[in-house]
Design an enzyme around this catalytic site. Structure first.
Site, mmCIF file in Angstrom:
data_model
loop_
_atom_site.group_PDB
_atom_site.id
_atom_site.type_symbol
_atom_site.label_atom_id
_atom_site.label_comp_id
_atom_site.label_asym_id
_atom_site.label_seq_id
_atom_site.Cartn_x
_atom_site.Cartn_y
_atom_site.Cartn_z
ATOM 1 C CG ASP A 116 -2.031 2.194 -9.699
ATOM 2 O OD1 ASP A 116 -1.362 1.228 -9.271
ATOM 3 O OD2 ASP A 116 -2.793 2.537 -9.119
ATOM 4 C CG HIS A 118 -4.598 -1.009 -10.071
ATOM 5 N ND1 HIS A 118 -4.569 -0.157 -8.911
ATOM 6 C CD2 HIS A 118 -5.606 -0.262 -10.705
ATOM 7 C CE1 HIS A 118 -5.583 0.581 -8.784
ATOM 8 N NE2 HIS A 118 -5.959 0.585 -9.957
ATOM 9 C CG MET A 170 -1.883 -1.242 1.157
ATOM 10 S SD MET A 170 -2.953 -1.447 -0.321
ATOM 11 C CE MET A 170 -3.858 -0.008 -0.253
ATOM 12 N NE ARG A 171 4.862 2.224 4.288
ATOM 13 C CZ ARG A 171 4.495 3.441 4.945
ATOM 14 N NH1 ARG A 171 5.161 4.669 4.529
ATOM 15 N NH2 ARG A 171 4.422 3.190 6.046
ATOM 16 C CG ASN A 189 0.637 -3.037 -8.334
ATOM 17 O OD1 ASN A 189 0.586 -3.433 -7.346
ATOM 18 N ND2 ASN A 189 -0.019 -1.865 -8.898
#
Length: 204
Positions: free
Chosen positions: A147, A111, A92-93, A109
């Protein structure tokens, strides 16, 4: 050749569990889950790692005077475990440029939205509030933005009229558990090439 994987987590680790399951089933071959690193001391993901004999490390962000100091510790830990590929699984960073430079095109990642739509937190909630008819998830390489890195894989789910944030997120999560291991498999098989914003899939 074995690919050493490091996983960064902050929460319960359902995507971590999915990756572990795909290793156990033999879908993911020639990889080693070398270390799981959390910025949250009581993250259940650390317990998941320990249950499978994976090194579990808590790095306290508040123990460092700066974000750079914290991230230098992350880099040092990844290097201690000879990590080749870094996975963000509910971390969450926002990663700083130091980590990204150290592992350029080697950080993935997952998402819960179809990027570039609905970046940041609460992808399913944003999708419902906007009124889209199709939602989904994205695996992408991480760059210095939020993102915004090159997209590797995406998967769609239909949005139902009676969906809540919880029901939509649950269906999206099922797809996350499918495409994240697929993206890892493509990487470890040497089938991904980054060309600017485009991720090309090689057929070996």
């Amino acid at each position: 050749m074995t690919t050493n994987i490091g996983v960064l987590v902050s929460g319960r680790g359902s995507n971590l569990q999915s990756i572990i399951d795909h290793v156990e089933s033999g879908y993911l071959k020639d990889i080693k889950l070398s270390v799981v690193i959390s910025d949250v001391k009581d993250a259940f993901a650390l317990e998941r790692a320990k249950m499978y004999g994976i090194n579990a490390v808590f790095i306290d962000p508040h123990a460092y005077e700066s974000k750079m100091g914290f991230e230098e510790k992350i880099i040092a830990t990844l290097k201690d475990y000879n990590v080749d590929l870094v996975l963000l699984a509910g971390y969450m960073r926002i990663l700083g440029s130091e980590v990204i430079r150290a592992y350029r095109d080697r950080i993935m990642n997952i998402h819960p939205a179809l990027l570039p739509s609905f970046k940041g937190l609460h992808g399913p909630r944003q999708a419902l509030e906007y009124g889209v008819k199709v939602a989904g998830c994205t695996v992408h390489f991480v760059d210095e933005g939020v993102d915004s890195g090159p997209i590797i894989l995406q998967s769609c789910v239909s949005v139902k009229d009676n969906d809540t944030e919880s029901t939509l997120a649950s269906r999206i999560l099922e797809q996350e558990h499918r495409i994240f291991p697929e993206a890892i498999k493509l990487f470890t098989e040497g089938k991904l090439k980054v060309d600017g914003r485009i991720v090309l899939r090689r057929e070996n």
